[in-house]
Write an enzyme that holds these catalytic residues in place. Structure first.
Site, short mmCIF file in Angstrom:
data_model
loop_
_atom_site.label_atom_id
_atom_site.label_comp_id
_atom_site.label_asym_id
_atom_site.label_seq_id
_atom_site.Cartn_x
_atom_site.Cartn_y
_atom_site.Cartn_z
N ARG A 1 1.91 1.17 90.66
CA ARG A 1 2.09 2.62 90.83
C ARG A 1 3.50 2.89 91.32
NH1 ARG A 1 0.74 4.48 95.43
NH2 ARG A 1 -1.36 3.59 95.54
N TYR B 1 6.27 27.19 78.18
CA TYR B 1 5.10 26.52 77.61
C TYR B 1 3.81 27.00 78.30
CZ TYR B 1 1.98 22.62 76.51
OH TYR B 1 0.92 21.87 76.11
N ASP C 1 13.54 22.48 81.32
CA ASP C 1 12.67 21.77 80.37
C ASP C 1 13.46 21.59 79.08
OD1 ASP C 1 10.80 21.08 78.41
OD2 ASP C 1 9.16 22.17 79.37
N LYS D 1 6.55 14.71 72.80
CA LYS D 1 7.11 15.37 71.63
C LYS D 1 8.19 14.49 71.01
CE LYS D 1 4.25 18.36 73.28
NZ LYS D 1 4.61 19.48 74.17
C1 LIG Z 1 4.08 19.99 75.43
C2 LIG Z 1 5.02 20.62 76.37
C3 LIG Z 1 4.88 20.49 77.75
C4 LIG Z 1 3.69 19.76 78.38
O1 LIG Z 1 3.74 18.40 78.08
P1 LIG Z 1 2.43 17.46 77.93
O2 LIG Z 1 3.03 16.15 77.59
O3 LIG Z 1 1.59 18.06 76.83
O4 LIG Z 1 1.72 17.46 79.23
C5 LIG Z 1 5.85 21.06 78.57
N1 LIG Z 1 6.89 21.74 78.04
C6 LIG Z 1 7.05 21.89 76.71
C7 LIG Z 1 8.22 22.64 76.21
C8 LIG Z 1 6.12 21.35 75.83
O5 LIG Z 1 6.29 21.52 74.52
#
Ligand SMILES: *Cc1c(COP(=O)(O)O)cnc(C)c1O
Length: 381
Positions: A47, A99, A171, A196
């Site tokens: 961890r 998001y 982000d 992604k």
């Molecule tokens: C998908 C996404 C998230 C969340 O991520 P997860 O891996 O699904 O928990 C946060 N910000 C953006 C822009 C996203 O496309």
């Protein structure tokens, strides 16, 4: 080191023990000690630290021009770890079209435990300034946004944040470190849903944070180990592997995306096209200054819910699915999928109409993708 080289040689992804060229998957929870507290390579318990995860963390730190990277079990776990830097009573200013899951955790979880948020259009400097109170401790930005791809000036907003003593979190999921490096523009923390583009193959759920601020790094390390939403070794391996082709995938996606944008712009059945390349002069200038590409996300309006539904049904190469940033092209109807939880009135205010279709352009042959779109539009004529 240039970006493409860094994706292969950045961080410390070769194995010092055996010389293995590809990062081994250290599928272990614990490590033998040579005497009480006498650790061989600083590894004690997975961890806290795992060599496969460390390889990924050092790689993403390099790619985002930071000093410290942190890998989490999902993008949302990364968002949550960043918010845990704050205390009850603190306040966050957040972009109004972040998001959906981010909106949800801020409003339904952190709000409940005393960290309040105000949602504002972060492309509007005055609106951001007006939302800052004496309790505000963080500015949370997503750029470009989803699904309308509006662009916030990271440098300018980071400056506003600094003037008020706030931590800026960006982000960077849509742009990836290949196109945009928020830390260079003044952000304190850069965040990725690595599910992604970074993973890139629709096979991992993961999140990443990077900083170059020593105090924030120390605190994030403490939170990561204390709260424990860490990424496992197998998934860390998959991300290191995904990153090796990130540059190539982004270039291919960008190329095809611009062809599709061009096609949609010239299609009379489409009433609006949303892509960072199509922004107003002011936002376009910001995008060109802060990023070296426009990315592979396009939204467009086909006029009605019925046409949107029929179009997604008629396509062969665009898989109907949530998520984005994968090698395969994906398609969705935000009003009924990713943004369904937002009341219709509010959706329409934000510009998310019933006929809005979003595509994440993959790396298939662009001729096939264009052919597919053409036959799809014929079907809804
Ligand atoms: C998908 C996404 C998230 C969340 O991520 P997860 O891996 O699904 O928990 C946060 N910000 C953006 C822009 C996203 O496309």
């Amino acid at each position: 080191m240039k970006k493409k080289t860094m994706m292969i040689h950045g961080g410390q992804t070769t194995d010092e023990f055996t010389g293995a060229v590809s990062t081994p998957i250290y599928q272990t929870s614990t490590y033998q000690q040579d005497g009480i507290g006498n650790l061989r390579q600083g590894y004690e318990y997975s961890r806290t630290k795992n060599p496969t995860r460390s390889a990924l963390e050092s790689l993403i730190a390099d790619l985002e021009h930071g000093t410290d990277g942190f890998a989490f079990a999902s993008g949302m776990a990364a968002v949550s770890a960043a918010v845990m830097l704050l205390n009850a009573g603190d306040h966050i200013v957040v972009g109004s079209d972040v998001y959906g899951g981010t909106y949800r955790v801020f409003t339904k979880v952190f709000d409940r435990i005393g960290v309040k948020s105000t949602f504002v259009d972060t492309t509007d400097e005055e609106a951001v300034k007006a939302a800052i109170t004496e309790d505000t401790k963080m500015l949370y930005i997503e750029t470009p946004t989803n699904p309308l791809l509006n662009v916030t000036d990271i440098e300018r907003m980071s400056k506003v944040a600094k003037e008020h003593g706030l931590i800026t979190v960006v982000d960077n999921t849509f742009m990836t470190p290949y196109f945009q490096n928020p830390l260079d523009l003044g952000a304190d923390i850069v965040l990725h849903s690595a599910t992604k583009y970074i993973g890139g193959h629709s096979d991992v759920v993961a999140g990443l944070l990077v900083t170059k601020n020593e105090k924030i790094a120390e605190d994030l390390g403490f939170i990561q180990n204390s709260v424990g939403g860490v990424l496992g070794p197998q998934d860390s391996f998959l991300l290191v592997r995904g990153i090796k082709t990130l540059a190539l995938r982004m270039e291919q996606t960008e190329k095809t995306t611009l062809e599709i944008v061009d096609y949609l712009n010239n299609n009379p059945q489409v009433t609006a096209v949303f892509h960072p390349s199509q922004l107003s002069d002011k936002q376009l200038a910001v995008q060109k200054r802060q990023a070296s590409g426009f990315g592979g996300m396009i939204s467009f309006d086909v006029g009605s819910k019925e046409k949107a539904e029929l179009l997604v049904k008629s396509l062969h190469y665009f898989t109907l699915a949530e998520s984005l940033g994968a090698v395969e092209s994906l398609i969705s109807v935000p009003s009924q999928m990713t943004h369904a939880s937002i009341p219709r009135e509010r959706r329409l205010e934000l510009g998310i109409t019933d006929g809005l279709v979003r595509i994440s352009v993959g790396i298939e042959d662009s001729e096939d993708l264009l052919e597919d779109l053409k036959q799809g539009f014929e079907a809804i004529h």
